[in-house]
Design a protein around this motif. Structure first.
Motif, short mmCIF file in Angstrom:
data_model
loop_
_atom_site.label_atom_id
_atom_site.label_comp_id
_atom_site.label_asym_id
_atom_site.label_seq_id
_atom_site.Cartn_x
_atom_site.Cartn_y
_atom_site.Cartn_z
N SER A 1 0.83 -1.21 0.00
CA SER A 1 0.00 0.00 0.00
C SER A 1 0.86 1.25 0.00
O SER A 1 0.55 2.24 -0.67
N GLN A 2 1.97 1.20 0.76
CA GLN A 2 2.86 2.36 0.83
C GLN A 2 3.48 2.65 -0.54
O GLN A 2 3.58 3.81 -0.96
N THR A 3 3.90 1.58 -1.23
CA THR A 3 4.49 1.75 -2.56
C THR A 3 3.45 2.28 -3.54
O THR A 3 3.74 3.17 -4.35
N GLN A 4 2.23 1.74 -3.48
CA GLN A 4 1.17 2.20 -4.38
C GLN A 4 0.89 3.69 -4.17
O GLN A 4 0.72 4.44 -5.14
N TYR A 5 0.87 4.13 -2.92
CA TYR A 5 0.60 5.53 -2.62
C TYR A 5 1.71 6.42 -3.17
O TYR A 5 1.45 7.47 -3.79
N LEU A 6 2.97 6.01 -2.94
CA LEU A 6 4.10 6.80 -3.41
C LEU A 6 4.11 6.90 -4.93
O LEU A 6 4.27 7.99 -5.50
N ALA B 1 1.62 6.41 -7.06
CA ALA B 1 0.46 7.16 -7.55
C ALA B 1 0.68 8.66 -7.42
O ALA B 1 0.35 9.44 -8.32
N SER B 2 1.26 9.07 -6.30
CA SER B 2 1.53 10.50 -6.09
C SER B 2 2.54 11.02 -7.11
O SER B 2 2.39 12.12 -7.66
#
Length: 331
Positions: A156-161, A163-164
């Motif tokens: 989830s942390q990688t996806q958020y980074l 995506a941003s």
């Protein structure tokens, strides 16, 4: 592709033989010949695998070549897997063309046969994030991929980074522009440095590497001679390059050199070592070429090829010599 596709699945790769005479272009004739040989050997061909831009050539597939590939796979009713992982590494004309653009040109193409793979590892320099993409027009393939992804989810942390970052159009535009500029500079510096000692490279315009022509340094045109030269470069020059045979190249003497993973100082050291290696073997830079090939020749009389092949060294992951236990193991 040997490691990625074959080690676990035991699938078989059949190379499409291309030649330096036309800059290793993928032609319809080459595709037909490879397919015919497979049929003759009673091998059922399931698909065509292309890399665009090409690894290891550092060139792109033009529109006509992509159209021929689409026509070929439709005629044979086989799948086309197009690896576009280096799409944004093009640093000069001609521009990259995705197979997705070709599909839009003709509604007669069977889209269910086309699958595109991509990753952020190369274009964005994120190999450690392990973020890959499969874009398929085949619903069955997408459904299978969705289920299999459960075994390799992106955190989830990688996806958020990610995506941003990808949402910032201004940053992405500047990053890719700067990356292309640096790749062009590095490519020019390296090829110019090699040219000074009589070494030519394929005229590429993409990728993180170049395709270096060392055929003039071979004692004879064989895979054994290429491997011997590769071992000497590893042991004597202390540079890690990948021999063409590890990419199924039909012409011994071509080597892939990764140029984007070093700084300016390391680049100068690498070029200096290559120059010293060539000159130490009794060759002079800028010699006249005969019959289109360099007159450079390695003096290997002091060492038998068998001894060179058996000499201990750190094996390249692309090594054609299966000494690693990971290569030999069957489980």
């Amino acid at each position: 592709f040997d490691r990625d596709l074959c080690w676990r699945t035991e699938a078989r790769l059949l190379p499409v033989v291309c030649h330096s005479s036309n800059n290793f272009k993928v032609t319809r004739k080459a595709l037909e010949e490879a397919y015919a040989k497979a049929v003759e050997a009673n091998i059922s061909v399931k698909g065509l695998l292309l890399t665009n831009p090409s690894n290891p050539l550092g060139t792109i597939l033009d529109r006509d070549t992509l159209r021929e590939a689409m026509s070929f796979i439709n005629e044979k009713n086989i799948h086309l897997i197009c690896d576009e992982i280096y799409a944004a590494t093009v640093f000069r004309q001609p521009d990259f063309i995705s197979i997705a653009e070709i599909i839009e040109e003709d509604q007669e193409y069977n889209r269910n046969l086309v699958h595109i793979i991509y990753s952020l590892s190369k274009d964005m320099g994120f190999p450690g994030f392990r973020v890959g993409i499969v874009y398929s027009y085949n619903d069955a393939v997408v459904e299978c991929g969705r289920k299999m992804s459960s075994f390799g989810l992106v955190s989830s942390q990688t996806q958020y980074l990610i995506a941003s970052m990808l949402s910032d159009d201004q940053f992405i535009g500047k990053f890719l522009l700067e990356s292309a500029g640096r790749l062009a500079t590095r490519h020019n510096d390296f090829t110019d440095g090699l040219r000074q000692v009589g070494i030519k490279c394929l005229n590429g315009n993409a990728g993180l590497f170049l395709w270096m022509d060392l055929r003039g340094l071979l004692i004879d045109s064989t895979v054994e001679a290429e491997t011997a030269l590769w071992q000497m470069i590893i042991n004597d020059v202390k540079l890690n390059v990948s021999p063409g045979s590890s990419f199924h190249c039909s012409e011994p003497g071509w080597f892939r050199v990764c140029i984007a993973n070093m700084n300016e100082e390391t680049t100068k050291v690498a070029l200096a070592r290559i120059r010293e290696f060539v000159l130490r073997n009794g060759n002079k830079p800028n010699r006249k070429e005969k019959c289109g090939q360099s007159d450079l020749r390695l003096r290997l009389s002091f060492r038998r090829i068998d001894d060179v092949l058996r000499s201990p060294c750190i094996m390249s992951p692309h090594s054609p010599i299966p000494q690693s236990p990971l290569v030999r193991t069957r489980t």
